[in-house]
Design a protein around this motif. Structure first.
Motif: not given
Length: 498
Positions: A96, A100, A104-106, A127, A372, A436-439
């Motif tokens: 993260m 990160d 950071c994608s789903r 992302y 992620r 990180g970006r997906r917090s």
């Protein structure tokens, strides 16, 4: 002589063949050594299902047990999907923070895709540029410091109403879990939609949504068996819930467009107002499904996170009378006989903040952070992780890791004294809201509600368990869904402190 010449030719041919075979073998060995991947350790798997049988219905516990044998980074096979499981602060930080952007994608999962308007919000969308634009809208327009502050009256009014209901219920057994659901739904409704929905069964709809979101879809992991999800009715039930939410949100949006919502809440703009104003911009790419997805995510995440956090914190305080007494002394000193603790008072309640941090450590709202997916091949802690690998971060196990926490299963708020832990995921031993970006972008919205609710309840009331149950015997059994809830709702009787 002719025989000797033929023999010589044969030997030369044989020697040439041996050289050729040797050369090919050496090349193959060299090629394999260059391309051999250093894969994280993995438990044995079964055909077709892989390691699903080892994940089970209690995944955070089971994955913690597996990690104790196979290490803080292990690779599972979930059907046809490789899944990397991180169970230590170091591994979480590598994923993260250090890498990160790569992680950071789903993943595209069936249930979120049906329930959240094609995963068009920020929680489940992959992302990319669209996600970045929506995240910016949420952070800068919906949940900025100024915007969250503007909802202070909503929070305080709803908590004042809850305290009034508790006071009227003195002497009876109260289902605190149900009361907390009502509180959080009322706050989120007023903030997101501009009004409460008295008489509308939206609470049950949110509950059904969260339950459905956690339903396992075999097609997400074994695509050639996706027909099973249709046969057993999972897809149909999800589509029904999505249709009900769509109809609800369409009515709300049309009411806002036609200015028929009819409630004057100190001229405060709600989420729908803000999003519709943004959509009017000629340069805007915000479309209807994204508006509905963002509102739905606010409902689901806001309601569940706050409700579970408040209920677990109250449960831990009841189970630990010394902590309860210490907190009551603090809120009494700060409150100075006022009718209610205000948000301004919270800044002077240091022990309250320790209590809530400790509760979030033990009872992380999302025990397995939303999955992620790696967007490219990554070298992670010496291991080779392939693009397309699903990544599961066991925040529950990290919060109870004995390598990071002394006596990790004990409720000890004092452990956070003189530490720099914040809610923003900067210390990876404690990541209840991710990092990180997906917090989670709703931290500064959720935390004041949790703090204000807890402070006012312990300020105004003493609590006892029904039927003579001793505080230390309070059942703390977990039930795991998208969030970690108490298996049995918190039942108490209250009496006024003054």
């Amino acid at each position: 002589m002719e025989i000797f010449s033929s023999l010589q030719t044969l030997l030369l041919s044989l020697f040439s063949c041996i050289l050729l075979v040797t050369f090919i073998c050496v090349k193959q060995i060299s090629f394999d050594s260059k391309n051999k991947k250093n894969i994280p350790p993995s438990p044995p798997k079964l055909p077709i299902i892989g390691n699903f049988h080892q994940v089970g219905s209690n995944p955070n516990h089971n994955l913690q047990i597996l990690s104790q044998k196979y290490g803080p980074l292990m690779l599972l096979q979930l059907g046809s999907t490789p899944a990397l499981v991180a169970s230590s602060a170091e591994a979480a930080q590598e994923i993260m923070k250090t890498h990160d952007l790569s992680f950071c994608s789903r993943p595209r999962l069936t249930m979120p895709n049906i329930l959240v308007f094609g995963s068009n919000g920020i929680a489940f969308s992959p992302y990319g540029e669209s996600w970045r634009r929506l995240k910016s809208i949420v952070v800068l327009k919906l949940l900025s410091n100024a915007r969250v502050k503007s909802y202070q009256n909503v929070r305080e009014n709803e908590i004042r109403d809850m305290i009034r209901q508790l006071g009227e219920s003195c002497g009876t057994t109260i289902d605190m879990g149900s009361m907390f659901i009502s509180l959080t739904n009322n706050i989120v409704c007023r903030v997101a939609l501009g009004r409460k929905f008295d008489g509308l069964d939206h609470t049950h709809l949110v509950e059904r949504f969260m339950n459905m979101l956690n339903v396992f879809c075999i097609g997400s992991y074994i695509p050639w068996l996706s027909w099973v999800d249709q046969v057993i009715g999972s897809i149909g039930r999800a589509e029904k819930i999505a249709k009900e939410f769509n109809e609800l949100l369409e009515r709300v949006i049309e009411d806002h467009i036609n200015k028929k919502n009819g409630e004057d809440d100190e001229a405060r703009e709600d989420f729908v107002d803000i999003l519709l104003d943004l959509q009017k911009d000629k340069a805007s790419t915000l479309h209807r499904d994204s508006i509905k997805a963002l509102i739905l995510e606010a409902f689901a995440a806001g309601t569940e996170t706050i409700k579970t956090s408040v209920e677990w914190t109250m449960s831990e305080l009841i189970k630990n009378p010394k902590a309860m007494k210490k907190l009551q002394e603090e809120v009494t000193k700060v409150g100075q006989g006022k009718s209610m603790i205000s948000e301004e008072d919270l800044e002077r309640m240091s022990y309250l903040k320790l209590v809530i941090k400790e509760s979030l450590r033990l009872h992380t709202p999302f025990p397995l952070l939303l999955p992620r997916e790696s967007m490219q091949d990554v070298k992670l802690m010496g291991y080779d992780i392939a693009a397309g690998t699903q990544v599961i971060i066991n925040a529950w196990a990290i919060g109870r890791d004995p390598a990071s926490w002394e006596e990790p299963d004990e409720f000890r708020p004092e452990r956070f004294l003189n530490t720099s832990f914040t809610h923003h995921g900067l210390q990876y031993e404690w990541i209840p809201f991710g990092a990180g970006r997906r917090s989670c972008p709703g931290i500064q919205f959720s935390v004041p509600v949790i703090e204000l609710a807890i402070a006012n309840i312990v300020y105004k009331f003493d609590m006892a368990l029904p039927n003579g149950i001793r505080n230390e015997d309070l059942d703390m059994t977990e039930v795991i869904g998208s969030t970690v809830n108490k298996k049995y709702s918190l039942l108490v009787s209250v009496s006024p402190r003054f």
